[in-house]
Design a protein around this motif. Structure first.
Motif, mmCIF file in Angstrom:
data_model
loop_
_atom_site.group_PDB
_atom_site.id
_atom_site.type_symbol
_atom_site.label_atom_id
_atom_site.label_comp_id
_atom_site.label_asym_id
_atom_site.label_seq_id
_atom_site.Cartn_x
_atom_site.Cartn_y
_atom_site.Cartn_z
ATOM 1 N N TYR A 3 0.526 33.135 -25.152
ATOM 2 C CA TYR A 3 0.467 32.742 -23.738
ATOM 3 C C TYR A 3 -0.310 31.437 -23.595
ATOM 4 C CZ TYR A 3 -0.656 33.042 -18.736
ATOM 5 O OH TYR A 3 -0.800 32.790 -17.391
ATOM 6 N N THR A 9 8.341 33.671 -23.204
ATOM 7 C CA THR A 9 9.408 33.493 -22.221
ATOM 8 C C THR A 9 8.815 33.451 -20.819
ATOM 9 O OG1 THR A 9 9.748 35.862 -21.876
ATOM 10 C CG2 THR A 9 11.002 34.806 -23.687
ATOM 11 N N GLU A 10 9.599 33.005 -19.882
ATOM 12 C CA GLU A 10 9.179 32.956 -18.476
ATOM 13 C C GLU A 10 8.857 34.364 -17.972
ATOM 14 O OE1 GLU A 10 7.960 31.527 -14.927
ATOM 15 O OE2 GLU A 10 8.497 30.313 -16.675
ATOM 16 N N GLU A 11 9.652 35.329 -18.375
ATOM 17 C CA GLU A 11 9.425 36.722 -17.962
ATOM 18 C C GLU A 11 8.091 37.244 -18.499
ATOM 19 O OE1 GLU A 11 11.345 40.996 -19.026
ATOM 20 O OE2 GLU A 11 12.774 39.438 -18.401
ATOM 21 N N GLU A 12 7.816 36.967 -19.774
ATOM 22 C CA GLU A 12 6.545 37.390 -20.355
ATOM 23 C C GLU A 12 5.375 36.714 -19.641
ATOM 24 O OE1 GLU A 12 7.405 38.208 -25.058
ATOM 25 O OE2 GLU A 12 7.606 36.144 -24.344
ATOM 26 N N SER A 13 5.535 35.449 -19.334
ATOM 27 C CA SER A 13 4.489 34.697 -18.651
ATOM 28 C C SER A 13 4.195 35.300 -17.279
ATOM 29 C CB SER A 13 4.915 33.242 -18.506
ATOM 30 O OG SER A 13 3.915 32.488 -17.856
ATOM 31 N N GLN A 14 5.229 35.665 -16.554
ATOM 32 C CA GLN A 14 5.044 36.274 -15.232
ATOM 33 C C GLN A 14 4.329 37.616 -15.343
ATOM 34 O OE1 GLN A 14 8.961 36.335 -13.499
ATOM 35 N NE2 GLN A 14 8.981 34.116 -13.165
ATOM 36 N N GLU A 15 4.667 38.399 -16.353
ATOM 37 C CA GLU A 15 4.005 39.689 -16.555
ATOM 38 C C GLU A 15 2.518 39.504 -16.853
ATOM 39 O OE1 GLU A 15 5.910 42.460 -19.242
ATOM 40 O OE2 GLU A 15 7.880 41.678 -18.656
ATOM 41 N N ASP A 17 0.695 36.867 -16.060
ATOM 42 C CA ASP A 17 0.076 36.357 -14.840
ATOM 43 C C ASP A 17 -0.303 37.499 -13.898
ATOM 44 O OD1 ASP A 17 0.314 33.705 -15.665
ATOM 45 O OD2 ASP A 17 2.179 33.366 -14.539
ATOM 46 N N ARG A 18 0.609 38.441 -13.729
ATOM 47 C CA ARG A 18 0.328 39.596 -12.861
ATOM 48 C C ARG A 18 -0.823 40.427 -13.421
ATOM 49 N NH1 ARG A 18 5.990 39.479 -12.157
ATOM 50 N NH2 ARG A 18 6.339 40.896 -13.902
#
Length: 67
Positions: A3, A9-15, A17-18
């Motif tokens: 990270y 991936t963008e999806e992993e990054s969003q997870e 971030d949350r």
């Protein structure tokens, strides 16, 4: 670490971030890792003068053997 180096991936990054928003302990650990990464990235990494001399001596010895 992936990270921090933006190797996900963008999806992993969003997870992540949350998760960082919801978990103060995780956020604290993340801040520590980011701080260490910044220190490593700005470190002045140079060989010691003795190391340079050893390399030069070794190189000279190889050149003499080739003659």
């Amino acid at each position: 670490m992936r990270y921090l180096y933006q190797e996900i991936t963008e999806e992993e990054s969003q997870e992540i971030d949350r998760a960082l928003l919801c978990d103060n302990e995780l956020k604290s650990l993340f801040n520590e890792l980011r701080s260490m990464m910044d220190e490593i990235d700005t470190a002045d990494l140079q060989p010691s003068p003795a190391t340079v001399q050893n390399i030069l001596s070794y190189s000279r010895s190889l050149q003499e053997k080739q003659r």
